[in-house]
Write a protein that holds these residues in place. Structure first.
Motif, PDB file in Angstrom:
ATOM      1  N   TYR A 160       0.831  -1.206   0.000  1.00 50.80           N
ATOM      2  CA  TYR A 160       0.000   0.000   0.000  1.00 50.80           C
ATOM      3  C   TYR A 160       0.866   1.257   0.000  1.00 50.80           C
ATOM      4  O   TYR A 160       0.604   2.219  -0.731  1.00 50.80           O
ATOM      5  CB  TYR A 160      -0.903   0.017   1.240  1.00 50.80           C
ATOM      6  N   ALA A 161       1.878   1.274   0.845  1.00 50.46           N
ATOM      7  CA  ALA A 161       2.703   2.472   0.994  1.00 50.46           C
ATOM      8  C   ALA A 161       3.352   2.872  -0.323  1.00 50.46           C
ATOM      9  O   ALA A 161       3.406   4.053  -0.667  1.00 50.46           O
ATOM     10  CB  ALA A 161       3.767   2.242   2.066  1.00 50.46           C
ATOM     11  N   LYS A 162       3.836   1.880  -1.070  1.00 44.34           N
ATOM     12  CA  LYS A 162       4.514   2.185  -2.329  1.00 44.34           C
ATOM     13  C   LYS A 162       3.541   2.758  -3.345  1.00 44.34           C
ATOM     14  O   LYS A 162       3.920   3.601  -4.168  1.00 44.34           O
ATOM     15  CB  LYS A 162       5.160   0.905  -2.886  1.00 44.34           C
ATOM     16  N   ARG A 163       2.293   2.349  -3.286  1.00 42.98           N
ATOM     17  CA  ARG A 163       1.319   2.731  -4.311  1.00 42.98           C
ATOM     18  C   ARG A 163       0.445   3.929  -3.948  1.00 42.98           C
ATOM     19  O   ARG A 163      -0.078   4.612  -4.834  1.00 42.98           O
ATOM     20  CB  ARG A 163       0.438   1.525  -4.644  1.00 42.98           C
ATOM     21  N   PHE A 164       0.292   4.219  -2.661  1.00 41.61           N
ATOM     22  CA  PHE A 164      -0.642   5.264  -2.261  1.00 41.61           C
ATOM     23  C   PHE A 164      -0.020   6.367  -1.400  1.00 41.61           C
ATOM     24  O   PHE A 164      -0.701   7.330  -1.054  1.00 41.61           O
ATOM     25  CB  PHE A 164      -1.830   4.652  -1.505  1.00 41.61           C
ATOM     26  N   LEU A 165       1.257   6.230  -1.052  1.00 45.26           N
ATOM     27  CA  LEU A 165       1.904   7.251  -0.212  1.00 45.26           C
ATOM     28  C   LEU A 165       3.081   7.890  -0.945  1.00 45.26           C
ATOM     29  O   LEU A 165       4.141   8.142  -0.361  1.00 45.26           O
ATOM     30  CB  LEU A 165       2.374   6.639   1.112  1.00 45.26           C
ATOM     31  N   HIS A 166       2.889   8.167  -2.225  1.00 45.46           N
ATOM     32  CA  HIS A 166       3.955   8.836  -2.982  1.00 45.46           C
ATOM     33  C   HIS A 166       4.315  10.154  -2.294  1.00 45.46           C
ATOM     34  O   HIS A 166       3.436  10.863  -1.778  1.00 45.46           O
ATOM     35  CB  HIS A 166       3.489   9.115  -4.415  1.00 45.46           C
ATOM     36  N   PRO A 167       5.590  10.499  -2.243  1.00 48.12           N
ATOM     37  CA  PRO A 167       6.012  11.732  -1.565  1.00 48.12           C
ATOM     38  C   PRO A 167       5.286  12.987  -2.034  1.00 48.12           C
ATOM     39  O   PRO A 167       5.065  13.906  -1.241  1.00 48.12           O
ATOM     40  CB  PRO A 167       7.506  11.810  -1.877  1.00 48.12           C
ATOM     41  N   ASP A 168       4.915  13.057  -3.305  1.00 47.54           N
ATOM     42  CA  ASP A 168       4.203  14.235  -3.806  1.00 47.54           C
ATOM     43  C   ASP A 168       2.737  14.249  -3.376  1.00 47.54           C
ATOM     44  O   ASP A 168       2.062  15.268  -3.516  1.00 47.54           O
ATOM     45  CB  ASP A 168       4.279  14.290  -5.337  1.00 47.54           C
ATOM     46  N   ILE A 169       2.234  13.117  -2.871  1.00 48.84           N
ATOM     47  CA  ILE A 169       0.863  13.056  -2.348  1.00 48.84           C
ATOM     48  C   ILE A 169       0.834  13.414  -0.865  1.00 48.84           C
ATOM     49  O   ILE A 169      -0.073  14.090  -0.384  1.00 48.84           O
ATOM     50  CB  ILE A 169       0.257  11.660  -2.566  1.00 48.84           C
ATOM     51  N   VAL A 170       1.828  12.974  -0.113  1.00 47.66           N
ATOM     52  CA  VAL A 170       1.841  13.208   1.336  1.00 47.66           C
ATOM     53  C   VAL A 170       2.692  14.420   1.706  1.00 47.66           C
ATOM     54  O   VAL A 170       2.983  14.646   2.883  1.00 47.66           O
ATOM     55  CB  VAL A 170       2.332  11.954   2.094  1.00 47.66           C
ATOM     56  N   ALA A 171       3.075  15.211   0.708  1.00 47.55           N
ATOM     57  CA  ALA A 171       3.936  16.376   0.943  1.00 47.55           C
ATOM     58  C   ALA A 171       3.395  17.379   1.956  1.00 47.55           C
ATOM     59  O   ALA A 171       4.180  18.039   2.641  1.00 47.55           O
ATOM     60  CB  ALA A 171       4.226  17.084  -0.387  1.00 47.55           C
ATOM     61  N   PRO A 172       2.059  17.559   2.100  1.00 49.93           N
ATOM     62  CA  PRO A 172       1.580  18.546   3.074  1.00 49.93           C
ATOM     63  C   PRO A 172       1.808  18.151   4.533  1.00 49.93           C
ATOM     64  O   PRO A 172       1.671  18.990   5.423  1.00 49.93           O
ATOM     65  CB  PRO A 172       0.068  18.624   2.777  1.00 49.93           C
ATOM     66  N   TYR A 173       2.144  16.890   4.783  1.00 51.06           N
ATOM     67  CA  TYR A 173       2.231  16.409   6.168  1.00 51.06           C
ATOM     68  C   TYR A 173       3.662  16.494   6.701  1.00 51.06           C
ATOM     69  O   TYR A 173       4.609  16.051   6.044  1.00 51.06           O
ATOM     70  CB  TYR A 173       1.726  14.974   6.255  1.00 51.06           C
ATOM     71  N   ASP A 174       3.794  17.032   7.902  1.00 50.47           N
ATOM     72  CA  ASP A 174       5.109  17.137   8.530  1.00 50.47           C
ATOM     73  C   ASP A 174       5.660  15.763   8.897  1.00 50.47           C
ATOM     74  O   ASP A 174       6.866  15.519   8.797  1.00 50.47           O
ATOM     75  CB  ASP A 174       5.037  18.004   9.786  1.00 50.47           C
ATOM     76  N   TYR A 175       4.763  14.870   9.365  1.00 47.28           N
ATOM     77  CA  TYR A 175       5.182  13.526   9.768  1.00 47.28           C
ATOM     78  C   TYR A 175       4.175  12.506   9.262  1.00 47.28           C
ATOM     79  O   TYR A 175       2.971  12.764   9.233  1.00 47.28           O
ATOM     80  CB  TYR A 175       5.319  13.421  11.289  1.00 47.28           C
ATOM     81  N   ILE A 176       4.692  11.337   8.889  1.00 45.81           N
ATOM     82  CA  ILE A 176       3.869  10.260   8.366  1.00 45.81           C
ATOM     83  C   ILE A 176       4.078   9.027   9.245  1.00 45.81           C
ATOM     84  O   ILE A 176       5.211   8.522   9.360  1.00 45.81           O
ATOM     85  CB  ILE A 176       4.235   9.935   6.897  1.00 45.81           C
ATOM     86  N   PHE A 177       3.004   8.537   9.867  1.00 45.12           N
ATOM     87  CA  PHE A 177       3.028   7.337  10.697  1.00 45.12           C
ATOM     88  C   PHE A 177       2.575   6.159   9.814  1.00 45.12           C
ATOM     89  O   PHE A 177       1.465   6.186   9.286  1.00 45.12           O
ATOM     90  CB  PHE A 177       2.072   7.462  11.879  1.00 45.12           C
ATOM     91  N   VAL A 178       3.387   5.114   9.708  1.00 44.85           N
ATOM     92  CA  VAL A 178       3.040   3.948   8.896  1.00 44.85           C
ATOM     93  C   VAL A 178       3.011   2.745   9.836  1.00 44.85           C
ATOM     94  O   VAL A 178       4.023   2.075  10.052  1.00 44.85           O
ATOM     95  CB  VAL A 178       4.048   3.738   7.742  1.00 44.85           C
TER      96      VAL A 178
END
Length: 330
Positions: free
Chosen positions: A140-158
């Motif tokens: 999931y992370a590789k397909r739905f958490l592209h850096p340009d998609i999650v760019a607004p977030y300061d931190y990403i919890f996986v």
């Protein structure tokens, strides 16, 4: 035949003026047979767009279908937390999600295809649900958490689904991560049925630790995993910049993530200072049984593959670097 020389001169002047005038007219009219390249610095595929219209990044903010776009988001979440879940773990996920306030976007990856049932929880209506059966967190992370998609977030919890969070507070965790300058981190693990790595084991009377002592021979360097610069893949937290690197390191065909925790240090520098474990905010790994023998064998195989790929890539890089240096000396 033109007998008068003056007439020849007049004709030449007229023709020359016409050519020059036509040249400038041609410059002022865009060609209809070719598309202008506005800027080669645009993202790949968008070179023909004027820079002012290019939006290279997106987000996961939910939008309304009515009203003005400017009124959609009274408050934009600063952080993202993802859980890879099955419906059988709904009560545990319910307790975990309630630890994350409105400053977090909640994203659930459903590996069992059951999404509608989660509507029993009030928070589910503001969460994002993505379903693909029998897939893993890193798929999931590789397909739905592209850096340009999650760019607004300061931190990403996986995070995994089997974490006990009774002693965890998300906002206080972020405060400590900022305080100690951690780019990659995780909550400390309180030993339960299965002992964690020494590095991730909770320490009393400590806010954060960044290194540990292992048995002789375990660590080739005290600043490298698993003695330092190390977190496990069950509950990692990444800064925006660190995730941009980590996402590119996730292998598209390797889905279990085994071996990644020993390579994460390559994405921050100095890693032994910017990777750490937060003792003051700790969790329990409940180790819900999920891996069958065949899956466990693949996990181990993936660990071997990712380690070999990393070694080969580094060897190729240093070989290329040495070749370039030798060429420059000639």
């Amino acid at each position: 035949m033109i007998k008068n020389p003056n007439e020849c001169i007049k004709i030449l002047i007229t023709v020359s003026i016409g050519i020059v005038f036509g040249f400038f007219i041609g410059l002022s009219i865009p060609s209809l047979q070719s598309t202008k390249i506005w800027t080669p610095s645009n993202p790949r595929g968008a070179e023909r767009l004027p820079r002012g219209i290019v939006v290279p990044e997106s987000d996961l903010y939910l939008r309304r279908l009515w009203g003005l776009p400017s009124d959609d988001l009274p408050r934009k979440p600063n952080y993202l937390v993802t859980f890879t879940v099955g419906y059988d773990q709904r009560n545990n996920i319910d307790m975990a999600v309630k630890k994350f306030p409105d400053s977090f976007t909640i994203l659930l990856f459903h590996y069992d295809g059951r999404t509608n049932e989660w509507d029993e929880f009030e928070w589910s209506k503001r969460a994002i649900h993505i379903s693909a059966t029998k897939q893993t967190k890193w798929w999931y992370a590789k397909r739905f958490l592209h850096p340009d998609i999650v760019a607004p977030y300061d931190y990403i919890f996986v995070w995994d689904e089997d974490l006990g969070v009774e002693h965890f507070n998300a906002e206080e965790y972020i405060t400590l991560v900022r305080k100690y300058g951690l780019e990659i981190s995780q909550p400390a693990i309180k030993p339960n049925k299965i002992a964690p790595w020494k590095m991730t084991k909770r320490r009393n009377n400590s806010e954060v630790h960044k290194e540990t002592k292992e048995r002789p021979g375990v660590c080739s360097d005290p600043h490298l995993p698993p003695c330092a610069a190390f977190v496990e893949i069950m509950a990692p937290v990444f800064s925006r910049d660190a995730w941009r690197c980590v996402w590119h390191m996730i292998q598209n065909d390797l889905v279990h993530g085994w071996g990644l925790d020993f390579a994460l240090h390559k994405c921050v520098d100095p890693a032994h200072e910017k990777i750490g474990v937060v003792d003051a905010q700790w969790i329990v790994h409940q180790t819900v049984p999920s891996l069958r023998n065949q899956e466990r064998q693949r996990c181990k195989r993936e660990w071997t593959i990712v380690s070999a790929r990393m070694d080969n890539a580094e060897k190729a890089y240093y070989k290329s670097l040495m070749s370039s240096n030798l060429t420059g000396q000639r």
